[in-house]
Design an enzyme around this catalytic site. Structure first.
Site, short mmCIF file in Angstrom:
data_model
loop_
_atom_site.label_atom_id
_atom_site.label_comp_id
_atom_site.label_asym_id
_atom_site.label_seq_id
_atom_site.Cartn_x
_atom_site.Cartn_y
_atom_site.Cartn_z
N TYR A 42 0.85 -1.20 0.00
CA TYR A 42 0.00 0.00 0.00
C TYR A 42 0.89 1.25 0.00
CZ TYR A 42 -3.51 3.43 1.40
OH TYR A 42 -4.33 4.53 1.43
N GLU A 44 -26.01 -2.88 19.23
CA GLU A 44 -24.66 -2.45 18.86
C GLU A 44 -23.94 -1.88 20.07
OE1 GLU A 44 -25.41 1.85 16.91
OE2 GLU A 44 -26.54 0.22 16.00
N LYS A 63 -22.20 0.69 22.39
CA LYS A 63 -22.30 2.15 22.49
C LYS A 63 -20.87 2.70 22.60
CE LYS A 63 -24.66 5.84 25.04
NZ LYS A 63 -23.46 6.64 25.29
N ASP A 83 -17.72 4.94 23.01
CA ASP A 83 -17.45 6.09 23.87
C ASP A 83 -16.45 7.00 23.16
OD1 ASP A 83 -17.50 7.80 25.98
OD2 ASP A 83 -16.22 6.60 27.27
N ARG A 108 -21.70 16.78 16.74
CA ARG A 108 -23.09 16.76 17.20
C ARG A 108 -23.48 18.10 17.82
NH1 ARG A 108 -25.96 16.14 21.82
NH2 ARG A 108 -27.95 15.05 21.66
N GLU A 135 -19.54 7.48 14.94
CA GLU A 135 -18.72 7.83 16.11
C GLU A 135 -17.25 7.77 15.75
OE1 GLU A 135 -19.42 8.51 20.47
OE2 GLU A 135 -20.75 8.26 18.76
N TYR A 180 -16.71 4.81 12.91
CA TYR A 180 -17.70 3.74 12.72
C TYR A 180 -19.06 4.38 12.44
CZ TYR A 180 -14.37 0.43 14.75
OH TYR A 180 -13.27 -0.36 15.01
N LYS A 186 -26.90 1.11 29.67
CA LYS A 186 -25.60 1.56 30.18
C LYS A 186 -24.92 0.46 31.00
CE LYS A 186 -24.60 5.55 30.13
NZ LYS A 186 -23.83 6.43 29.23
N CYS A 211 12.09 -0.16 54.68
CA CYS A 211 11.05 -1.14 54.39
C CYS A 211 10.04 -1.17 55.55
CB CYS A 211 11.66 -2.52 54.20
SG CYS A 211 10.43 -3.85 54.01
N CYS A 250 10.55 -5.03 57.26
CA CYS A 250 11.76 -5.48 57.96
C CYS A 250 12.69 -4.33 58.36
CB CYS A 250 12.52 -6.49 57.09
SG CYS A 250 13.28 -5.78 55.61
N CYS A 266 12.85 -3.22 48.53
CA CYS A 266 13.48 -3.49 49.82
C CYS A 266 14.76 -4.27 49.59
CB CYS A 266 12.51 -4.29 50.69
SG CYS A 266 13.30 -5.08 52.10
N CYS A 280 13.64 -10.40 54.65
CA CYS A 280 12.40 -9.62 54.67
C CYS A 280 11.21 -10.57 54.71
CB CYS A 280 12.31 -8.71 53.43
SG CYS A 280 10.81 -7.72 53.41
#
Length: 777
Positions: A38, A116, A118, A120, A139, A176, A226, A317, A411, A414, A429, A435
Site C-alpha cells: 500500500y 450495537e 455504544k 465512547d 453533534r 462515532e 464507525y 448503560k 522497608c 523489615c 526493599c 524480609c
C-alpha cells in the site's frame, strides 16, 4: 494530449486501487496486501500528483494530510437533529422498554432489534453529495454543531468518495469517532516525551484531536470512524430495516462496527449485553453500554419520538467505571520481589458494580506526576476485573491540610533500606531473604489454591513454619517431617500427617500451575499456561532465549525480560533444582506446540531482536519478513550481509544488507540469533507433525453448582485444555452446562433455552476419554 490522458488514467487507476485496498482493510477487515505494498503505491501516486498538480482530486488518498490552520470552526445547522437516547440501567428497565414497544405496536410476538456497542467517542455527521464528502460536523447540542470537514478528511476510515457507480445524490451518515487503545497509548507516550499534556482517556483524546484548528495535527492522531445510522438519503429508495441500512453503508464503503447483531426479543438483547460486557476489556476501543434499535423502519416511524429521544431506541448503560471519593491514606505494600507498591486507602465507593475501598497508585513517580495528596477528592477507575486505580485528583476540592505523599526510606516490613536504581520506576526493599514480606508471600503464593494447591498450608501455618526456622524457601516444604510439624502450636499428629500427605499429592502438578507457583514477576495463570503449552516441558522454558519467549502469546518485551531474568538468577535455579530433587514433577505433554514452533521463523527472530535492541532502526517489519523468507538461516543471512550492498533480495532497498552486517556484528547479535535458531530447531524436532484440533474447539461451556470430585478451577482448566471456552453466563450459543449440586438460575436458564445439561459424572467421563487427569490440573 494522448500522453496526458494516459497519465490521468494511470493516476486514477492508482487512486482506485488504493481506495479499494482501504475498503478491504477498514470495512471488510480483510487486508488485500501488506502495508508495504500500500505504501509503495501511495508514494507512486503522491510523486505523480506532485509532478502534475492539475491531476489532484479531492477524493485522492493523498489529500488526508491536513490543510492550513483555521481561525475558528464555522457553525453547522443540522438538517435532521442529532438526538440523544433514553437510558436503561438494569435488566428490568430493558424489559419495560420492550413491553412499551410491543404495547404501542400492538404486537404479541418478539420484536427484532439491532444491538450495537455504544462507542465512547465523539458523534459526528458526514454529508455526501453525488458520492463526494462535502461536510463533516460535530453533534454539538443536537441542533447546531461545528464544521470539522478538514479534520474528518484526515481519518482513513472516512471515505472521501463513496464506492459504486451510482452513489446516492445526497447521503448523510451518522457515526462515532474513537481512538483505539493502542493508538492512545502511543499518542500519550509521544506527548509525554515531547513534554506536552497527556490525555486522560481515549474519548478526550479523540474529541481534542477532532477539534484541532490545525488539521495537520489531527492527521497525526490515530482516529477511527464507525457509521451507525442514516439521517438523509436522496436519489435512492430507503431500505426497509435498520440492519439493511448498515449493509448499504458497508456497500458504499463506510465502516460498521463488527460486533453489531440483529436480536429477536428482549432475552436475546440481554444475552448480547452480557456477552459484550464480558468482552469489553478485550476490545481495542472504549464502550460504555449497548444501544438497541427496533429494526423495522416502518415501526420506527409508527413509534415516533418523545421530547428529544426516539421511542424506538434505548441505551443500556454499563455500571459506572469512574467515581469520586476521598483518599484517606496510603499504605506501602512489599511484594514477593521486594517491590514497594503504594495502595490508596479510600472512602468506600461503588465503582463498576462493586464497593472499592483500596486502589493502586502505581508508583511514586505517578503520584508526583498527578500531584495526588492524602485528603484529596480523587477519581477512581475500575473496569471488569481490572484492579481499581486512582486516575487523578480534583484540585479545586483539595483541603488546606492535604498531605504530600513520600517514598519511605526504610522497608515497612523489615526496616531494611529502600533502593531505587537510576532510571528505575520500582523501589525495592534490600532485605532479600530476611524480609518477611518477600519470604512469606512467596511461600504463601506457591501453596495457594491456584498454584500448587497444598491443602492445609494456610497463611498462619506458613508464618509458623518460617518463625520456627523450619522453612526458608519453597523447596524446604518438601523436606518437612511430620514430627516437627506436629510440635507447632495448634498442630497435632493428624494435622501434620495430613500436611505431609498434601505436599506429596502436590508433587504431581501441571506445568502451567508450577510455573505460576514460582511467582515469576508479571507471570499470571494464563501466561504460565501459554508457556507450558508452547514449550511442552520445563527444561525448554528454563533455557529459552528471549527471542523465543517473545513468540509466546501474551508475552511482551517486559514479560520476556522478567522470565529471562528469573531463570538467569542462580538462587532461583537452585530452588527449582531443590524442588525437582524432592520429587516435584511438573506434568506436561513433553511436546512443544506445533503452532508455536511454526512461528519461530527467521523473520520472527529478526523482529524480536529489533524489539530487544538490535540496531535495525529504519528497517521495517515487512523488510525483515522478506529477508526471513529469502534466507534459510542466520548463517545464510550473515554471509549475504557480509557481501554488503547489492546482496539485497528483490523488494529490499539498497543499503539494508550493509546495515544488517553492522547490526549482526554488534553486541554479539549473530551468536544470539544462532543460539535461538538452534533452540527453535531442537523444539521443532520434538513437536508434533501438525496441530490436531481439540475435541471441544469452538464450544462454550458453563459451570454451575458445587462440584464434589474437583474444584471449579480444575474443571475450567480441563475444559480449556480440550479447547472449550468457559463462560460465566448461559446463552443460546452455549454448548453445554455442567450442573453440580445446588445449581440455580444458570440451570434454569439452560433448560428454558433448550441448552444441553450434563452432570459432574459426565464431565469426568469427558476428561477420562481425552486423557485429562483432574488431579494434575
Amino acid at each position: 494530449m494522448p500522453e496526458t490522458n494516459d497519465l490521468s488514467q494511470k493516476v486514477q487507476s492508482l487512486r482506485d486501487q488504493l481506495n479499494n485496498w482501504s475498503y478491504r482493510y477498514y470495512v471488510l477487515d480483510d487486508p488485500a496486501v501488506p502495508d508495504a505494498e500500500y505504501d509503495r503505491l501511495y508514494r507512486e501516486l503522491k510523486a505523480l500528483e506532485e509532478a502534475h498538480p492539475e491531476l489532484v482530486t479531492a477524493d485522492s488518498p493523498t489529500q488526508r494530510v491536513g490543510d492550513v490552520p483555521l481561525d475558528a470552526f464555522d457553525q453547522v445547522q443540522h438538517e435532521v437533529p442529532m438526538l440523544s437516547l433514553d437510558n436503561a440501567f438494569d435488566d428490568d428497565d430493558l424489559r419495560a422498554f420492550d413491553n412499551r414497544i410491543r404495547e404501542r405496536l400492538d404486537v404479541s410476538d418478539t420484536i427484532a432489534y439491532v444491538a450495537e456497542p455504544k462507542l465512547d467517542g465523539l458523534a459526528i455527521s458526514l454529508l455526501y453529495e453525488n458520492g463526494e464528502l462535502v461536510r463533516a460536523a460535530t453533534r454539538g447540542d443536537g441542533q447546531t454543531g461545528e464544521n470539522i470537514t478538514v479534520n474528518a478528511r484526515t481519518i482513513r476510515s472516512v471515505p472521501l468518495k463513496l464506492r459504486g457507480d451510482n452513489p446516492p445524490a445526497r447521503l448523510e451518515v451518522r457515526g462515532e469517532v474513537v481512538m483505539p487503545h493502542g493508538g492512545f497509548a502511543e499518542l500519550n507516550a509521544r506527548q509525554e516525551a515531547a513534554g506536552q499534556k497527556v490525555f486522560a482517556n481515549p474519548r478526550n483524546a479523540a474529541a481534542g484531536s477532532l477539534r484541532q484548528l490545525d488539521s495537520r495535527i489531527t492527521a497525526e492522531r490515530p482516529l477511527e470512524f464507525y457509521a451507525y445510522s442514516l439521517a438523509q438519503l436522496e436519489g435512492q429508495p430507503w431500505p426497509a430495516t435498520h440492519s439493511a441500512i448498515l449493509d448499504a453503508l458497508k456497500h458504499w464503503g463506510l465502516r460498521v462496527n463488527p460486533e453489531i447483531r440483529v436480536c429477536e426479543g428482549v432475552e436475546a438483547l440481554l444475552a448480547f449485553y452480557h456477552g459484550i460486557l464480558d468482552k469489553r476489556d478485550k476490545l481495542d476501543y472504549d464502550i460504555d453500554g449497548v444501544v438497541y434499535k427496533v429494526d423495522r423502519l416502518d415501526w420506527q416511524r409508527d413509534l415516533g419520538f418523545v421530547s428529544r429521544a426516539p421511542r424506538w431506541a434505548i441505551a443500556h448503560k454499563f455500571p459506572a467505571q469512574e467515581e469520586l471519593t476521598v483518599l484517606n491514606g496510603v499504605d506501602w505494600q512489599v511484594g514477593r520481589t521486594g517491590a514497594l507498591t503504594p495502595v490508596a486507602r479510600l472512602e468506600p465507593v461503588q465503582v463498576g458494580g462493586v464497593t472499592v475501598s483500596n486502589a493502586t497508585l502505581h508508583n511514586i513517580d505517578e503520584i508526583r506526576r498527578l500531584d495526588i495528596r492524602v485528603g484529596d477528592t480523587v477519581v477512581v477507575y475500575r473496569a471488569g476485573d481490572v484492579i481499581p486505580k486512582v486516575v487523578r485528583p480534583i484540585p479545586e476540592r483539595r483541603p488546606a491540610d492535604a498531605q504530600t505523599i513520600s517514598l519511605p526510606s526504610n522497608c515497612p516490613v523489615c526496616g531494611s533500606d529502600i533502593l531505587r536504581g537510576d532510571g528505575e520506576v520500582v523501589a525495592r526493599c534490600t532485605g532479600g531473604l530476611i524480609c518477611g514480606a518477600q519470604q512469606r508471600e512467596a511461600i504463601k503464593h506457591f501453596a495457594s489454591r491456584r498454584a500448587m494447591d497444598i491443602d492445609g498450608l494456610g497463611d498462619k501455618l506458613v508464618d509458623a513454619l518460617v518463625d520456627e526456622g523450619l522453612i526458608a524457601t519453597v523447596a524446604d516444604l518438601y523436606r518437612l517431617e511430620a514430627a516437627r510439624v506436629a510440635g507447632l502450636e495448634r498442630m497435632g499428629e493428624k494435622s501434620a500427617d495430613n500436611l505431609i500427605a498434601a505436599l506429596e499429592t502436590s508433587k504431581k502438578v501441571g506445568l502451567g500451575r508450577f510455573l505460576f507457583a514460582l511467582g515469576i514477576l508479571q507471570i499470571g495463570e494464563e501466561t504460565a499456561k501459554n508457556l507450558a503449552d508452547c514449550f511442552g516441558d520445563l527444561d525448554g522454558i528454563r533455557h529459552a532465549s528471549l527471542l523465543l519467549l517473545l513468540a509466546v502469546p501474551d508475552v511482551g518485551l517486559e514479560v520476556a525480560r522478567a522470565i529471562g531474568a528469573f531463570f538467569a538468577e542462580a538462587d532461583n535455579e537452585a530452588v527449582i533444582d531443590g524442588l525437582l530433587a524432592a520429587g516435584v514433577t511438573p506434568q506436561s505433554s513433553g511436546q512443544p506446540s506445533a503452532a508455536f514452533v511454526s512461528s519461530l521463523t527467521l523473520a520472527h527472530l529478526l523482529k524480536s531482536a529489533k524489539r530487544l535492541g538490535m540496531d535495525l532502526e529504519g528497517i521495517g517489519d515487512k523488510t525483515l519478513e522478506t529477508l526471513g523468507s529469502h534466507f534459510a538461516s542466520v548463517a545464510a543471512l550473515s554471509q549475504a550481509a557480509a557481501e554488503g550492498a547489492g546482496a539485497e533480495p528483490g523488494g529490499v532497498r539498497s543499503g539494508v544488507m550493509v546495515q544488517m552486517a553492522r547490526a549482526l556484528a554488534a553486541d554479539d547479535w549473530q551468536a544470539r540469533l544462532q543460539q535461538a535458531e538452534q533452540q527453535a530447531a531442537s523444539l521443532a524436532a520434538r513437536a508434533p507433525a501438525h496441530t490436531e484440533s481439540r475435541p471441544l474447539e469452538g464450544q462454550t461451556w458453563v459451570l454451575t453448582g458445587t462440584l464434589e470430585s474437583l474444584t471449579r478451577d480444575q474443571a475450567k482448566q480441563g475444559l480449556q485444555q480440550l479447547g472449550a471456552k468457559v463462560a460465566g453466563s448461559v446463552s443460546k450459543n452455549t454448548a453445554m452446562v455442567v450442573a453440580g449440586a445446588a445449581a440455580g438460575s444458570k440451570l434454569a436458564k439452560a433448560e428454558s433455552l433448550g441448552v444441553e445439561v450434563c452432570d459432574e459424572a459426565a464431565l469426568m467421563s469427558v476428561f477420562k476419554e481425552n486423557g485429562i487427569d483432574p488431579g494434575a490440573l
